[in-house]
Motif scaffolding. Structure first.
Motif, PDB file in Angstrom:
ATOM      1  N   THR A 217       0.941  -1.187   0.303  1.00  0.00           N
ATOM      2  CA  THR A 217       0.060   0.106  -0.542  1.00  0.00           C
ATOM      3  C   THR A 217       1.160   1.067   0.143  1.00  0.00           C
ATOM      4  N   TRP A 223      -6.758   3.763   5.544  1.00  0.00           N
ATOM      5  CA  TRP A 223      -7.309   3.076   5.380  1.00  0.00           C
ATOM      6  C   TRP A 223      -8.681   3.096   6.321  1.00  0.00           C
ATOM      7  N   VAL A 314     -11.955  -0.292  -2.867  1.00  0.00           N
ATOM      8  CA  VAL A 314     -11.000   0.142  -2.615  1.00  0.00           C
ATOM      9  C   VAL A 314     -10.877   1.029  -3.624  1.00  0.00           C
ATOM     10  N   THR A 329     -10.578   2.104   1.866  1.00  0.00           N
ATOM     11  CA  THR A 329      -9.627   2.645   1.830  1.00  0.00           C
ATOM     12  C   THR A 329      -9.745   4.097   0.803  1.00  0.00           C
ATOM     13  N   HIS A 331      -7.450   6.144  -2.079  1.00  0.00           N
ATOM     14  CA  HIS A 331      -5.794   6.471  -2.387  1.00  0.00           C
ATOM     15  C   HIS A 331      -5.618   8.538  -2.778  1.00  0.00           C
TER      16      HIS A 331
END
Length: 379
Positions: A217, A223, A314, A329, A331
């Motif tokens: 990651t 997270w 994600v 998550t 990003h």
């Protein structure tokens, strides 16, 4: 007893010949009883189910002049061992390698999965990306226990010292090129930036060779929930997506290898080596671009099964999931620059805290979302 004069007697020549023949037979017997084979010996290990006897687990031992034996090839558990990732131009000492293996044992989950992230001094500085990354586990929903399974790979001495101050599992990765400075906030797609992102790939291969599954990651990922529930063991490699088109197995999805899960098998070890070697074909591009270019080669030539994760769970800024009830998550993708990433990462964590502070019934209504106004990259 007296001998008759008429009895036949052996001539001296016959007696000589019989004696010589007997001596020759005795000499041959002694030589053959003590002789050893002069060719290399094939040592076979235990045969696996479905394996052709004598194949796969054969080690060829070649005698040296001094009588010692060199093992020419050795099988790795689950398949043929790929060459060690740091074999050529290795900078780690044997003690460093042993300590790294011990660290992996301490950090690994019960299923031998290790979470890995990487930082340089700029990313690990107080108040920078590493602090926000670790904070997200503490404020997330039932993910704080993952902290003890994270290995932080420091790309320089400053990052290593800072990591040791805030986290139990830190590993200093020396650059492959002597004198390479990876400590600063590298500008996107510069040569130093490319060296930084590629340097971690060989270490990832090394983790697989040691028999550990790898969940890598990036440190600019927040997270909030357990992302492992979105990973299937039926796939060799499971990656997040910059752009996801609705089918988990569609190689037309655009991967983001800043969040990627790789099982430890002979096939994935070969895939990691293939991926790293492909850099020579795309010398001015980062690892994610190259992975996207070779994903069909990995699937077709090496038989690697690649699966993508829905960007609604994600997620990342390239295709941001709007429903916080589904988010695992987030990003900071499609966002260039350390300051911009850090600014929006802090905002995302603040939005999550605001979401979690509301009653469960209100959260379940799905009306609490991200704060977009004033963001640098979020949209």
């Amino acid at each position: 007893m007296a001998t008759s004069k008429n009895s036949p007697s052996l001539s001296p020549l016959v007696v000589f010949l019989l004696g010589a023949a007997s001596a020759t037979v005795l000499l041959l017997f002694l030589l053959t009883a003590t002789a050893r084979p002069a060719w290399p010996k094939l040592e076979t290990g235990p045969q696996r189910s479905g394996e052709v006897p004598g194949s796969g687990s054969v080690r060829c031992s070649t005698p040296r002049a001094n009588g010692t034996v060199v093992v020419a090839a050795e099988q790795h558990t689950g398949g043929v061992r790929a060459p060690p990732a740091n074999e050529a131009g290795a900078s780690d000492s044997d003690d460093d390698a042993d300590e790294f293996a011990r660290m992996l044992r301490r950090a690994a989950m019960e299923d031998r999965t290790v979470i890995m992230t990487s930082v340089n001094e700029a990313w690990a500085a107080p108040g920078s990306l590493l602090d926000s990354f670790l904070e997200s586990f503490r404020v997330g929903e039932n993910v704080s226990h993952f902290l003890k399974h994270i290995v932080v790979v420091a790309m320089d001495d400053g990052a290593f010292r800072r990591c040791q101050a805030v986290h139990p599992h830190c590993h200093l990765l020396r650059p492959e090129k002597a004198g390479l400075d990876l400590s600063g906030a590298k500008s996107y797609m510069t040569k130093d930036y490319l060296d930084l992102v590629w340097s971690k790939l060989k270490l990832q291969q090394r983790i697989l060779e040691l028999g550990y599954n790898l969940l890598f990651t990036d440190v600019d990922v927040a997270w909030f929930r357990n992302p492992l529930v979105h990973i299937t063991m039926a796939a060799d490699i499971t990656t997040s997506s910059d752009f996801y088109f609705g089918n988990l197995d569609d190689l037309g999805n655009f991967p983001n290898t800043g969040f990627i899960y790789v099982k430890s098998t002979a096939r994935t070890i070969r895939a990691m080596a293939y991926w790293h070697a492909a850099r020579r074909r795309f010398p001015e591009n980062h690892d994610q671009f190259v992975f996207n270019e070779i994903k069909r080669e990995l699937a077709g030539r090496l038989g690697v099964r690649i699966r993508f994760i829905d960007a609604a769970t994600v997620s990342g800024f390239c295709q941001l999931g709007r429903d916080l009830n589904r988010i695992a998550t987030v990003h900071m993708t499609c966002c260039v620059g350390l300051e911009n990433k850090l600014f929006d990462l802090r905002r995302v964590i603040a939005d999550w805290k605001r979401y979690m502070a509301r009653p469960l019934w209100e959260r379940q209504m799905g009306k609490i979302g991200w704060t977009f106004e004033g963001g640098r990259c979020i949209h």
